[in-house]
Design an enzyme around this catalytic site. Sequence first.
Site, PDB file in Angstrom:
ATOM      1  N   GLN A 196      14.843   0.191 -11.727  1.00 46.09           N
ATOM      2  CA  GLN A 196      14.691   0.800 -13.054  1.00 46.09           C
ATOM      3  C   GLN A 196      14.414   2.280 -12.774  1.00 46.09           C
ATOM      4  O   GLN A 196      13.298   2.638 -12.391  1.00 46.09           O
ATOM      5  CB  GLN A 196      13.519   0.162 -13.808  1.00 46.09           C
ATOM      6  CG  GLN A 196      13.395   0.670 -15.237  1.00 46.09           C
ATOM      7  CD  GLN A 196      12.028   0.404 -15.852  1.00 46.09           C
ATOM      8  OE1 GLN A 196      11.046   0.195 -15.147  1.00 46.09           O
ATOM      9  NE2 GLN A 196      11.969   0.443 -17.173  1.00 46.09           N
ATOM     10  N   GLU A 213       1.017  -3.296 -30.311  1.00 47.15           N
ATOM     11  CA  GLU A 213       0.363  -2.522 -29.260  1.00 47.15           C
ATOM     12  C   GLU A 213      -0.816  -1.755 -29.853  1.00 47.15           C
ATOM     13  O   GLU A 213      -0.771  -1.357 -31.024  1.00 47.15           O
ATOM     14  CB  GLU A 213       1.363  -1.555 -28.615  1.00 47.15           C
ATOM     15  CG  GLU A 213       2.421  -2.262 -27.769  1.00 47.15           C
ATOM     16  CD  GLU A 213       1.825  -3.171 -26.714  1.00 47.15           C
ATOM     17  OE1 GLU A 213       1.052  -2.699 -25.865  1.00 47.15           O
ATOM     18  OE2 GLU A 213       2.115  -4.392 -26.734  1.00 47.15           O
ATOM     19  N   GLY A 222      -2.159  -5.331 -26.349  1.00 48.23           N
ATOM     20  CA  GLY A 222      -1.395  -5.692 -27.534  1.00 48.23           C
ATOM     21  C   GLY A 222      -2.099  -6.844 -28.246  1.00 48.23           C
ATOM     22  O   GLY A 222      -2.592  -7.766 -27.593  1.00 48.23           O
ATOM     23  N   LYS A 262      -7.563 -14.235  23.561  1.00 45.88           N
ATOM     24  CA  LYS A 262      -6.271 -13.793  23.016  1.00 45.88           C
ATOM     25  C   LYS A 262      -5.150 -14.494  23.757  1.00 45.88           C
ATOM     26  O   LYS A 262      -5.161 -14.557  24.979  1.00 45.88           O
ATOM     27  CB  LYS A 262      -6.137 -12.273  23.198  1.00 45.88           C
ATOM     28  CG  LYS A 262      -4.891 -11.712  22.555  1.00 45.88           C
ATOM     29  CD  LYS A 262      -4.215 -10.606  23.375  1.00 45.88           C
ATOM     30  CE  LYS A 262      -3.498 -11.127  24.594  1.00 45.88           C
ATOM     31  NZ  LYS A 262      -2.636 -10.148  25.262  1.00 45.88           N
ATOM     32  N   ARG A 316      -3.421   5.555 -10.468  1.00 48.47           N
ATOM     33  CA  ARG A 316      -4.885   5.456 -10.436  1.00 48.47           C
ATOM     34  C   ARG A 316      -5.408   4.762  -9.186  1.00 48.47           C
ATOM     35  O   ARG A 316      -6.617   4.750  -8.939  1.00 48.47           O
ATOM     36  CB  ARG A 316      -5.386   4.755 -11.695  1.00 48.47           C
ATOM     37  CG  ARG A 316      -5.221   5.645 -12.937  1.00 48.47           C
ATOM     38  CD  ARG A 316      -5.462   4.879 -14.210  1.00 48.47           C
ATOM     39  NE  ARG A 316      -6.844   4.484 -14.344  1.00 48.47           N
ATOM     40  CZ  ARG A 316      -7.255   3.452 -15.085  1.00 48.47           C
ATOM     41  NH1 ARG A 316      -6.382   2.702 -15.718  1.00 48.47           N
ATOM     42  NH2 ARG A 316      -8.531   3.151 -15.158  1.00 48.47           N
TER      43      ARG A 316
HETATM   44  C1  UD1 Z   1       1.406  -4.436 -21.732  1.00 49.50           C
HETATM   45  C2  UD1 Z   1       1.808  -5.123 -23.034  1.00 49.50           C
HETATM   46  C3  UD1 Z   1       0.562  -5.402 -23.859  1.00 49.50           C
HETATM   47  C4  UD1 Z   1      -0.388  -6.265 -23.040  1.00 49.50           C
HETATM   48  C5  UD1 Z   1      -0.698  -5.615 -21.701  1.00 49.50           C
HETATM   49  C6  UD1 Z   1      -1.446  -6.597 -20.824  1.00 49.50           C
HETATM   50  C7  UD1 Z   1       4.031  -4.272 -23.582  1.00 49.50           C
HETATM   51  C8  UD1 Z   1       4.797  -3.347 -24.443  1.00 49.50           C
HETATM   52  N1  UD1 Z   1       2.704  -4.255 -23.742  1.00 49.50           N
HETATM   53  O1  UD1 Z   1       0.802  -3.190 -22.121  1.00 49.50           O
HETATM   54  O2  UD1 Z   1       0.901  -6.077 -25.071  1.00 49.50           O
HETATM   55  O3  UD1 Z   1      -1.579  -6.481 -23.763  1.00 49.50           O
HETATM   56  O4  UD1 Z   1       0.517  -5.273 -21.007  1.00 49.50           O
HETATM   57  O5  UD1 Z   1      -1.850  -5.970 -19.655  1.00 49.50           O
HETATM   58  O6  UD1 Z   1       4.602  -5.007 -22.815  1.00 49.50           O
HETATM   59  N2  UD1 Z   1       6.623  -1.460 -16.450  1.00 49.50           N
HETATM   60  C9  UD1 Z   1       7.823  -1.226 -15.833  1.00 49.50           C
HETATM   61  N3  UD1 Z   1       8.700  -0.361 -16.394  1.00 49.50           N
HETATM   62  C10 UD1 Z   1       8.454   0.278 -17.569  1.00 49.50           C
HETATM   63  C11 UD1 Z   1       7.206   0.025 -18.196  1.00 49.50           C
HETATM   64  C12 UD1 Z   1       6.325  -0.846 -17.633  1.00 49.50           C
HETATM   65  O7  UD1 Z   1       8.099  -1.765 -14.767  1.00 49.50           O
HETATM   66  O8  UD1 Z   1       9.323   1.037 -18.031  1.00 49.50           O
HETATM   67  C13 UD1 Z   1       5.664  -2.375 -15.827  1.00 49.50           C
HETATM   68  C14 UD1 Z   1       4.414  -1.647 -15.402  1.00 49.50           C
HETATM   69  O9  UD1 Z   1       4.507  -1.221 -14.065  1.00 49.50           O
HETATM   70  C15 UD1 Z   1       3.349  -2.691 -15.571  1.00 49.50           C
HETATM   71  C16 UD1 Z   1       3.874  -3.577 -16.681  1.00 49.50           C
HETATM   72  O10 UD1 Z   1       5.249  -3.309 -16.774  1.00 49.50           O
HETATM   73  O11 UD1 Z   1       3.213  -3.503 -14.409  1.00 49.50           O
HETATM   74  C17 UD1 Z   1       3.173  -3.316 -18.003  1.00 49.50           C
HETATM   75  O12 UD1 Z   1       3.417  -2.001 -18.427  1.00 49.50           O
HETATM   76  P1  UD1 Z   1       2.272  -1.107 -19.040  1.00 49.50           P
HETATM   77  O13 UD1 Z   1       2.881   0.189 -19.437  1.00 49.50           O
HETATM   78  O14 UD1 Z   1       1.098  -1.075 -18.142  1.00 49.50           O
HETATM   79  O15 UD1 Z   1       1.945  -1.926 -20.350  1.00 49.50           O
HETATM   80  P2  UD1 Z   1       0.578  -1.961 -21.132  1.00 49.50           P
HETATM   81  O16 UD1 Z   1       0.481  -0.739 -21.976  1.00 49.50           O
HETATM   82  O17 UD1 Z   1      -0.528  -2.269 -20.220  1.00 49.50           O
END
Ligand code: UD1
Length: 451
Positions: free
Chosen positions: A77, A157, A143, A336, A17
């Site tokens: 990852q 969640e 969450g 400079k 985004r």
């Molecule tokens: C997550 C939390 C949620 C919280 C919210 C706050 C979990 C399951 N949920 O939700 O409870 O309220 O953040 O903003 O943790 N990421 C990885 N690898 C993955 C998945 C995610 O590196 O496989 C990283 C993403 O890049 C991101 C962060 O983890 O920076 C959070 O992941 P995202 O999928 O955005 O979680 P939310 O649904 O926002």
Amino acid sequence: MARSCLTIILAAGQGTRMKSALPKVLHPVAGLPMAAHVADAAAAAGSEAVAVVVGHGGDQVRSVLEGVLRDASFHEQTEQLGTAHAVLAAREALEKGYDDVLVMFGDTPLVRPEVMQQARDRLAAGASVVVVGFRPDDPTGYGRLVEQDGALVAIREHRDASDEEKAISFCNGGIMAFSGIEILPILDAVKNDNAKGEYYMTDAVEIARGRGGQVVAIEAPVEDVVGVNTRIDLAAVEALWQARARERFLSQGVTMTAPDTVFFHHDTAIDPDVTIEPNVVFGPGVTVRTGARIRSFSHLEGAIVGEGAEVGPFARLRPGAHLAHKAKVGNFCEVKKAEIGEGAKVNHLTYVGDATIGAHANIGAGTITCNYDGFNKHLTEIGANAFIGSNSALVAPVRIGDSAYVASGSVVTVDVPDDAVAFGRARQENKPDMASKLRARFKAEKDAKKG
Ligand code: UD1
Ligand code: CA
């Protein structure tokens, strides 16, 4: 003994985004990649090691962050299977055995060390898992922290939450802290039996409790956990960062008459009793010493402004501009890679590049150091107490001696000895009565044309 601490920064997100070729966590806030802000806050909270989890082909993230983070390890990852899965990508770092583990998101750059410190304090007091909660205006998407009798029992969640749970306003900010000896067994027990089919780190709450561990939630201000998903978020976070920086400098004794119009870099250093007028921009690497005044519409980067020095209005200091005590660089001047000596004045419409200017020298309006021949840069040296007349071109390499004088409009191509006067221009010639003769001739020419 101090507890050891590892910080894991999740930076695998695509950040689609943002609509950018640059990975999201590298987008800068106050000139520093977001993920590096998170690492800095962790370091300030006493965390000595950082493990960054990058996505498949996270080479760019890695190479940029390697440059700004000391001693970080990087873990890939390859598939994004959830936050717990992401943390486990850093298993190698976790196996080193830290007392505390902080898990942070790379896109929440405003998190403050105080919040991380609080979480660590709770670990030190015996918690297995600490969740940093917050109360957003709109909890949609976050969450929910499910509590029973004042204890945190689960994080649900949004997609998996019942209507009753959706009504909870206390949400998971994303930051979690784990006891280092428990994090691996807890996260290894996480299953992907939820609406998204992901391995959720948030399941750690129920798992830890099931193991008889203590789980606590602490509350942080919304700002600390605000995440960046779009450029609109990025601009909002930048504005919040700038507001914090202004407040910090004001409280440290810096005067700003219109603080909302002054913009700082993450590394700007300003001593007390500096005055900054409206509309000033600080780029990277600027230090301003006490008593200095930065006047309106000035732009500074890579510069040191000495004690009591004055810059602007409308001045541009570029990398390597070093102003000594009480030096002055005035309107429409660019400096400079130049040392401006104590009390020296460069007041109007001047370019000084690759130069040294001695103490109390005076550089007249419109002076240019011609430092570049299209291939190489050359040095201009101006001695103490020298006087450079207006509109002079100093063709480098060249040296103007101490107390020397350069006549206005000179093009100086050879060194001027100490105390000498240099005339580098055509001598003026006056022709008596010539003006009226000239006018008569011009009039005749015009009349002839009219016919
Ligand atoms: C997550 C939390 C949620 C919280 C919210 C706050 C979990 C399951 N949920 O939700 O409870 O309220 O953040 O903003 O943790 N990421 C990885 N690898 C993955 C998945 C995610 O590196 O496989 C990283 C993403 O890049 C991101 C962060 O983890 O920076 C959070 O992941 P995202 O999928 O955005 O979680 P939310 O649904 O926002
Ligand atoms: Ca998110």
